[in-house]
Design an enzyme around this catalytic site. Structure first.
Site, PDB file in Angstrom:
ATOM      1  N   HIS A  18      25.089   1.841 -15.311  1.00 53.98           N
ATOM      2  CA  HIS A  18      23.950   0.952 -15.011  1.00 53.98           C
ATOM      3  C   HIS A  18      23.518   0.177 -16.247  1.00 53.98           C
ATOM      4  O   HIS A  18      23.166  -0.996 -16.166  1.00 53.98           O
ATOM      5  CB  HIS A  18      22.758   1.768 -14.487  1.00 53.98           C
ATOM      6  N   ASP A 107      17.196  -3.330 -11.876  1.00 54.93           N
ATOM      7  CA  ASP A 107      18.298  -2.645 -11.197  1.00 54.93           C
ATOM      8  C   ASP A 107      17.828  -2.375  -9.769  1.00 54.93           C
ATOM      9  O   ASP A 107      16.755  -1.774  -9.559  1.00 54.93           O
ATOM     10  CB  ASP A 107      18.605  -1.324 -11.932  1.00 54.93           C
TER      11      ASP A 107
END
Ligand code: UDP
Length: 449
Positions: A18, A107
């Site tokens: 991520h 995100d």
């Protein structure tokens, strides 16, 4: 408004897969004159080694004090604490910033992010760290679970394997039609409603049909590949590394060993940052590598080492090198590497594509299945292993796939396709390419005060 006055906050999740693409996107924005603050967990801010001087890192949650995902309540407990503390601290960060914040890039897995942005009245960009195709494949599940009528017919992906529900990581007890981890992933759809942009680490020509389908759903923009610029267009000064590693890489050992090998002779193996092969599978892979005609470089993280057969790690043998972590991009870019046995995590897949390295796809769960399917059937830059009724890929099957790429006629085709995609990846992010133009379009929008 001048570019230098535009302030973007990038909210990054924990985990190697991520962090990497979001930090790289931040560097791209910073290189184009935007002021960027990366807001993330304390463990991330402590571990990030280098980035552009115009990127500031702010911790919005002290996961170190509370043990992160290993703390009370496991992953669920971590998510709840991150939300409570993150919501409060992100709100303060945006509200109290000396430079007014224009946009929050978050995100899509951080489920509370879009409401903070909406509450604070800043623009919103949801950032997905999986492929467009993987997210498209979740769409029917999202509609079923949320009991909404699909606004567009589902994207058709004929022949796509199951996403591997039995092997999913746990996120609490099962209470309904789908396991909690799936329900958690599906929240990304709600988290993207009304986003000004929906960003993907991909490029238009890689997923043309899916991107075109998805643009009926969202204002989707592909802004990848997000590899450090030195591996692509080399336009971002000093950008030669992600600057983040969950383990210390054995760089010198790996590179010296690779230097001693012939061009295209080495098989590189990594199952990403969450590698968790069972012992039987590890033994089969170890046997295949020992029996193969090729040298191999295998990343086996400390948590996985006990699964290796006794004496596998023969320090006197030059055929194989086993390391706990490596500089994967440097390895993939090395002339000695001929193929990559990968779990097909999205970053690893994009890295192999961008560096023109053919793949042996050994997907384990979720989006890895979709990525592997695309590797073999859509892009034709690799081959996917088959597993037996126990779900184990046997040594002969692994050897067959390695040989197909390293020796066979099909291997030549695959290598040609890999080089073709490598060129397209570079073109996308190079000046005026599709991804570069999308980044410019977003910046132009933000400059309108
Ligand atoms: N990686 C690395 N060194 C290693 C193994 C992996 O730097 O020894 C990096 C790799 O380059 C990639 C990331 O870890 O950027 C893994 O992300 P991916 O999405 O492929 O898999 P995940 O870890 O999310 O399952």
């Amino acid at each position: 408004m001048e570019k230098g006055k535009v302030h973007v906050v990038v909210l990054a999740y924990h985990g190697q897969g991520h962090i990497n693409p979001m930090i790289q996107f931040s560097k791209r924005l910073a290189a184009k004159g935007i002021h960027v603050t990366v807001a993330t967990t304390l463990s991330n801010t402590k571990a990030i080694q280098s980035a552009s001087s115009s990127i500031v890192f702010e911790s919005i949650y002290d996961d170190c004090a509370e043990g992160g995902v290993a703390g009370p309540g496991g992953f669920r407990g971590f998510l709840d604490r991150f939300e409570a503390s993150g919501t409060r601290n992100l709100t303060h960060l945006i509200r109290d910033s000396e430079r007014p914040v224009k946009c929050l890039v978050y995100d899509a897995n951080i489920t509370w992010a879009s409401s903070v942005a909406s509450h604070m009245g800043v623009d919103r960009a949801a950032f997905f760290t999986q492929s467009c195709a993987a997210i498209a494949s979740y769409y029917p599940m999202h509609c079923e679970l949320s009991e909404v009528t699909p606004s567009v017919p589902a994207f058709s992906l004929p022949g796509l394997p199951e996403i591997g529900l039995p092997n999913l990581p746990s996120l609490g007890p099962d209470t309904g039609r789908y396991p909690p981890i799936i329900r958690y992933l599906l929240q990304q759809f709600d988290n993207s409603v009304n986003a000004d942009w929906v960003l993907f680490n991909s490029f238009d020509k890689l997923e043309e049909d899916v991107v075109s389908w998805m643009s009926k759903l969202w204002p989707v923009r592909t802004i990848g590949p997000t590899l450090p610029s030195i591996y692509l267009d080399n336009r971002v000064e000093g950008d030669d590394d992600y600057g983040f590693n969950i383990h210390k890489p054995n760089t010198d050992t790996c590179m010296k060993w690779l230097d001693s090998k012939e061009t295209g002779s080495v098989v590189y193996i990594s199952f990403g940052s969450n590698a968790n092969l069972n012992t039987e599978q590890t033994v089969e892979l170890a046997a295949a590598l020992k029996q193969s005609n090729n040298s191999f470089l295998w990343v086996v993280q400390p948590s996985e080492e006990s699964k290796l057969p006794t004496n596998f790690h023969d320090k006197n043998s030059d055929k194989g090198l086993v390391v706990q972590w490596c500089p994967q991009l440097e390895v993939l870019a090395h002339h000695a590497v001929g193929c990559f046995i990968s779990h097909c995590g999205w970053n690893s897949t994009m890295e192999a594509i961008s560096l023109g390295v053919p793949m042996v796809a050994m997907p384990q769960i979720l989006d890895q299945m979709t990525n592997a399917h695309f590797v073999e059937y859509v892009w034709q830059v690799g081959t996917m292993t088959k597993s037996d009724e126990k779900g184990v890929t046997r040594r002969d099957e692994i050897k067959r796939c390695i040989n197909e790429i390293m020796e066979g006629e099909r291997g030549q085709e695959i290598r040609k396709n890999a080089i073709r995609l490598k060129v397209l990846a570079k073109e996308a992010i190079d000046e005026g390419g599709s991804s570069d133009s999308y980044i410019d379009e977003i910046i132009s929008h933000l400059m309108v005060a």
